[in-house]
Structures are given as C-alpha cells and as structure tokens.
Design an enzyme around this catalytic site. Sequence first.
Site, PDB file in Angstrom:
ATOM      1  N   GLY A  14      -9.969   3.688   7.598  1.00  0.00           N
ATOM      2  CA  GLY A  14     -11.093   4.552   7.262  1.00  0.00           C
ATOM      3  C   GLY A  14     -12.084   4.548   8.415  1.00  0.00           C
ATOM      4  O   GLY A  14     -13.286   4.704   8.200  1.00  0.00           O
ATOM      5  N   SER A 135     -20.186  -0.885  -2.199  1.00  0.00           N
ATOM      6  CA  SER A 135     -21.386  -0.065  -2.409  1.00  0.00           C
ATOM      7  C   SER A 135     -22.351  -0.847  -3.293  1.00  0.00           C
ATOM      8  O   SER A 135     -21.921  -1.674  -4.108  1.00  0.00           O
ATOM      9  CB  SER A 135     -21.001   1.236  -3.111  1.00  0.00           C
ATOM     10  OG  SER A 135     -22.156   1.920  -3.571  1.00  0.00           O
ATOM     11  N   TYR A 147     -16.406   5.738  -9.837  1.00  0.00           N
ATOM     12  CA  TYR A 147     -16.769   5.087  -8.566  1.00  0.00           C
ATOM     13  C   TYR A 147     -17.433   3.740  -8.838  1.00  0.00           C
ATOM     14  O   TYR A 147     -17.117   2.730  -8.189  1.00  0.00           O
ATOM     15  CB  TYR A 147     -17.714   6.021  -7.818  1.00  0.00           C
ATOM     16  CG  TYR A 147     -18.141   5.563  -6.441  1.00  0.00           C
ATOM     17  CD1 TYR A 147     -17.254   5.553  -5.373  1.00  0.00           C
ATOM     18  CD2 TYR A 147     -19.472   5.186  -6.196  1.00  0.00           C
ATOM     19  CE1 TYR A 147     -17.668   5.164  -4.091  1.00  0.00           C
ATOM     20  CE2 TYR A 147     -19.885   4.800  -4.927  1.00  0.00           C
ATOM     21  CZ  TYR A 147     -18.980   4.786  -3.879  1.00  0.00           C
ATOM     22  OH  TYR A 147     -19.400   4.409  -2.624  1.00  0.00           O
ATOM     23  N   ALA A 149     -17.072   1.801 -11.414  1.00  0.00           N
ATOM     24  CA  ALA A 149     -16.061   0.845 -11.894  1.00  0.00           C
ATOM     25  C   ALA A 149     -15.190   0.356 -10.745  1.00  0.00           C
ATOM     26  O   ALA A 149     -14.883  -0.841 -10.633  1.00  0.00           O
ATOM     27  CB  ALA A 149     -15.199   1.503 -12.971  1.00  0.00           C
ATOM     28  N   LYS A 151     -15.820   0.258  -7.442  1.00  0.00           N
ATOM     29  CA  LYS A 151     -16.533  -0.602  -6.486  1.00  0.00           C
ATOM     30  C   LYS A 151     -16.882  -1.948  -7.135  1.00  0.00           C
ATOM     31  O   LYS A 151     -16.943  -2.966  -6.434  1.00  0.00           O
ATOM     32  CB  LYS A 151     -17.789   0.104  -5.966  1.00  0.00           C
ATOM     33  CG  LYS A 151     -17.501   1.316  -5.075  1.00  0.00           C
ATOM     34  CD  LYS A 151     -16.788   0.954  -3.774  1.00  0.00           C
ATOM     35  CE  LYS A 151     -16.834   2.088  -2.760  1.00  0.00           C
ATOM     36  NZ  LYS A 151     -15.994   1.827  -1.572  1.00  0.00           N
ATOM     37  N   ILE A 180     -26.286   6.323   2.668  1.00  0.00           N
ATOM     38  CA  ILE A 180     -26.199   6.376   4.130  1.00  0.00           C
ATOM     39  C   ILE A 180     -25.988   7.822   4.582  1.00  0.00           C
ATOM     40  O   ILE A 180     -25.085   8.512   4.087  1.00  0.00           O
ATOM     41  CB  ILE A 180     -25.022   5.496   4.630  1.00  0.00           C
ATOM     42  CG1 ILE A 180     -25.174   4.053   4.149  1.00  0.00           C
ATOM     43  CG2 ILE A 180     -24.910   5.572   6.161  1.00  0.00           C
ATOM     44  CD1 ILE A 180     -26.438   3.335   4.598  1.00  0.00           C
TER      45      ILE A 180
HETATM   46  N1  LIG Z   1     -22.092   7.241   2.749  1.00  0.00           N
HETATM   47  C1  LIG Z   1     -22.715   6.536   1.830  1.00  0.00           C
HETATM   48  O1  LIG Z   1     -23.851   6.855   1.428  1.00  0.00           O
HETATM   49  C2  LIG Z   1     -22.067   5.317   1.254  1.00  0.00           C
HETATM   50  C3  LIG Z   1     -22.858   4.465   0.480  1.00  0.00           C
HETATM   51  C4  LIG Z   1     -22.290   3.319  -0.063  1.00  0.00           C
HETATM   52  C5  LIG Z   1     -20.954   3.051   0.157  1.00  0.00           C
HETATM   53  N2  LIG Z   1     -20.202   3.898   0.899  1.00  0.00           N
HETATM   54  C6  LIG Z   1     -18.792   3.557   1.093  1.00  0.00           C
HETATM   55  O2  LIG Z   1     -18.574   3.406   2.468  1.00  0.00           O
HETATM   56  C7  LIG Z   1     -17.238   3.796   2.775  1.00  0.00           C
HETATM   57  C8  LIG Z   1     -17.257   4.827   3.891  1.00  0.00           C
HETATM   58  O3  LIG Z   1     -18.081   5.893   3.473  1.00  0.00           O
HETATM   59  P1  LIG Z   1     -18.401   7.106   4.448  1.00  0.00           P
HETATM   60  O4  LIG Z   1     -19.651   7.719   3.973  1.00  0.00           O
HETATM   61  O5  LIG Z   1     -18.279   6.675   5.851  1.00  0.00           O
HETATM   62  O6  LIG Z   1     -17.198   8.082   4.062  1.00  0.00           O
HETATM   63  P2  LIG Z   1     -16.398   9.162   4.932  1.00  0.00           P
HETATM   64  O7  LIG Z   1     -17.265   9.725   6.006  1.00  0.00           O
HETATM   65  O8  LIG Z   1     -15.810  10.080   3.924  1.00  0.00           O
HETATM   66  O9  LIG Z   1     -15.260   8.293   5.614  1.00  0.00           O
HETATM   67  C9  LIG Z   1     -14.216   7.787   4.840  1.00  0.00           C
HETATM   68  C10 LIG Z   1     -13.143   7.255   5.754  1.00  0.00           C
HETATM   69  O10 LIG Z   1     -11.978   6.933   4.969  1.00  0.00           O
HETATM   70  C11 LIG Z   1     -10.885   7.731   5.393  1.00  0.00           C
HETATM   71  N3  LIG Z   1     -10.096   8.123   4.226  1.00  0.00           N
HETATM   72  C12 LIG Z   1     -10.550   8.731   3.116  1.00  0.00           C
HETATM   73  N4  LIG Z   1      -9.533   8.964   2.271  1.00  0.00           N
HETATM   74  C13 LIG Z   1      -8.420   8.494   2.862  1.00  0.00           C
HETATM   75  C14 LIG Z   1      -7.059   8.443   2.497  1.00  0.00           C
HETATM   76  N5  LIG Z   1      -6.629   8.948   1.335  1.00  0.00           N
HETATM   77  N6  LIG Z   1      -6.178   7.871   3.342  1.00  0.00           N
HETATM   78  C15 LIG Z   1      -6.583   7.377   4.536  1.00  0.00           C
HETATM   79  N7  LIG Z   1      -7.872   7.401   4.946  1.00  0.00           N
HETATM   80  C16 LIG Z   1      -8.774   7.957   4.118  1.00  0.00           C
HETATM   81  C17 LIG Z   1     -11.517   8.916   6.092  1.00  0.00           C
HETATM   82  O11 LIG Z   1     -10.680   9.447   7.085  1.00  0.00           O
HETATM   83  P3  LIG Z   1      -9.934  10.870   6.932  1.00  0.00           P
HETATM   84  O12 LIG Z   1     -10.899  11.837   6.357  1.00  0.00           O
HETATM   85  O13 LIG Z   1      -9.521  11.108   8.338  1.00  0.00           O
HETATM   86  O14 LIG Z   1      -8.807  10.585   6.006  1.00  0.00           O
HETATM   87  C18 LIG Z   1     -12.708   8.258   6.787  1.00  0.00           C
HETATM   88  O15 LIG Z   1     -12.282   7.617   7.975  1.00  0.00           O
HETATM   89  C19 LIG Z   1     -16.618   4.281   1.478  1.00  0.00           C
HETATM   90  O16 LIG Z   1     -15.885   3.251   0.896  1.00  0.00           O
HETATM   91  C20 LIG Z   1     -17.829   4.612   0.633  1.00  0.00           C
HETATM   92  O17 LIG Z   1     -17.548   4.505  -0.743  1.00  0.00           O
HETATM   93  C21 LIG Z   1     -20.717   5.024   1.459  1.00  0.00           C
END
Ligand SMILES: NC(=O)c1ccc[n+]([C@@H]2O[C@H](COP(=O)([O-])OP(=O)(O)OC[C@H]3O[C@@H](n4cnc5c(N)ncnc54)[C@H](OP(=O)(O)O)[C@@H]3O)[C@@H](O)[C@H]2O)c1
Length: 247
Positions: A14, A135, A147, A149, A151, A180
Amino acid sequence: MDLGLAGKTALVVGGTKGIGLAIARGLAEEGARVAVAGRSSPPDGAMPWASSFRADLTTEEAREGFARAVSEELGDVDVLVVTLGGSLGTGEFRTAKLEDFRRVMELNFFAPLHLTKLFLPSLERRKGVVLYVGSIWGLEAGGKPAYNAAKAALASLTKMAGRELLPLGVRVVGIAPGSILHPTSSWKRMEENDPQGFAAFVHANLPAGRLGTAEEVAAVAVFLASPRASWVAATTVVVDGGQSLRF
Ligand SMILES: NC(=O)c1ccc[n+]([C@@H]2O[C@H](COP(=O)([O-])OP(=O)(O)OC[C@H]3O[C@@H](n4cnc5c(N)ncnc54)[C@H](OP(=O)(O)O)[C@@H]3O)[C@@H](O)[C@H]2O)c1
C-alpha cells in the site's frame, strides 16, 4: 538521531500513494532499501529508487504469489509495513450489506493478517518489524461500521500477534492516524466537493484547525519501524493531532 535503518530491506504494502508513499519515502531517506506494492504503480518519478510490485491483494492466492515474487526479487524482509485499507464507501449498519462487511474486513484485517503469516519466516530470520497502519477509528467508535470493526480487529491483532511474536524477535506495532489530508484521500475529495461540510468537520473534530499530513504520520511510522523503537511493541500508537477522545 541515527535510526539504524540504513541497509535494511523494507516492504510497504500500500505504498504507491498516500500515507504509504510517505512512509516509503521516509524509510528510503533513512537509507533503507524500499519496495512498494499496490494495484497501480507509484506516480512517475515518485520513487525511482524503489522496486514496485503490482497486485490486487484482496485474495489469498494473490497474496501468496506476491510473497513468492518478493522473496525471489528481494530475499528476506526486515520491515513489513501494511498500509493498504479503507472503508470502500460502505454505508451505515442498516444499508451496508453483509458482503460489504466482508470486503472491508478482507482489505483491512485479513490481508494484513495473511501477509504477516506469509512473511513471518523471513521476519523471524531477520528479527524484523511489522507495522500496521490502522486508524483512531479502530480504537474508538467512528467512521463506517464495517471500517470501525475491521480496524478494531487489526488493533487486537497487533496486541495478540505482537505478544506472541516478540519472543521470536519479531516486533509488531500499529499506528493509528486521525484524519489525514493528501492528494488521493477521501478528505481531499470532500474538501473540493463540499467545502462547507469539510470546514464544519474540521471545526467540530480537529483542535489544531486542520487535518494531518501523510508526512506527519510517516515521521512517526519510520521511527516505530526502526530499532530505536525497540521497546514499543504489541501496541498501537495514535498520531491524530488530538482528534480522538480516548485517554
Ligand atoms: N487518509 C486518512 O485520513 C486515514 C486516516 C486513518 C487511517 N487511514 C488508513 O491509512 C491507510 C492508508 O490510507 P491512505 O489515505 O493513504 O489511502 P490511499 O491513498 O487510498 O492508499 C491506499 C494504498 O493501499 C493500496 N491498495 C488499496 N487497495 C489495494 C488492494 N486491493 N490491493 C493492493 N493494494 C491496495 C493503494 O494502492 P493502489 O491504489 O495502487 O492499489 C495505496 O497504495 C489505510 O489503511 C487507511 O485506512 C487513513
């Protein structure tokens, strides 16, 4: 402070965008050899130094093939970061279907769990580190029910697997970001499509008056992945600018 990451092999599942991309960059800045994985490749020029694996990792078969490919190309891994996840737009409890819960559990819980099992022999040999990106909405109520559940299950896994694996020399730790803002986050879409709703959310929930950045999460993640954080184990560290309400 030298974090002791130079020369380590780090895999960020990811890591092609968002928080994972910032973590991959941070690890590389510390001298680690970094590989990233996702369904797409990182943006052009974003990581010319990194190996990149393309796979949809929501099935067991895909994860097994991915682990084999990583082993062939990189050998053993010192740091496994699992950041893939998301709520997949599922609805509230009444509207979300059972299948929606399954998909969200697969992405946020079973994929990190299975990847940890697949890389465990390698991590045991290297006395490595597993870092899950969870998260704040796995540590208290919030977000969509599926989500929340998934996390929460990941936070439990961090504790239980972390306590079991530490005697084997493998340190498991979680990081729990609050909201974020980065170019591909759902918050960015909300900021653009619903500026008033976005401003109201910030006012009601974020004492700093803004969302966090991927780099602010990555700074903590890179430290947690490093040998300098050797006494941080089997726990989830909150990085949220005071957003969550738990003590
Ligand atoms: N952004 C926030 O506000 C926030 C807050 C709290 C927690 N989080 C957590 O932080 C993590 C990253 O969030 P983010 O905001 O950076 O999300 P993001 O921009 O959507 O990035 C998600 C990453 O996971 C990869 N991914 C998603 N589905 C996939 C799949 N089926 N197979 C392989 N790779 C996959 C995506 O790559 P591809 O698209 O290239 O597949 C990307 O590299 C997540 O676990 C999210 O729940 C985010």
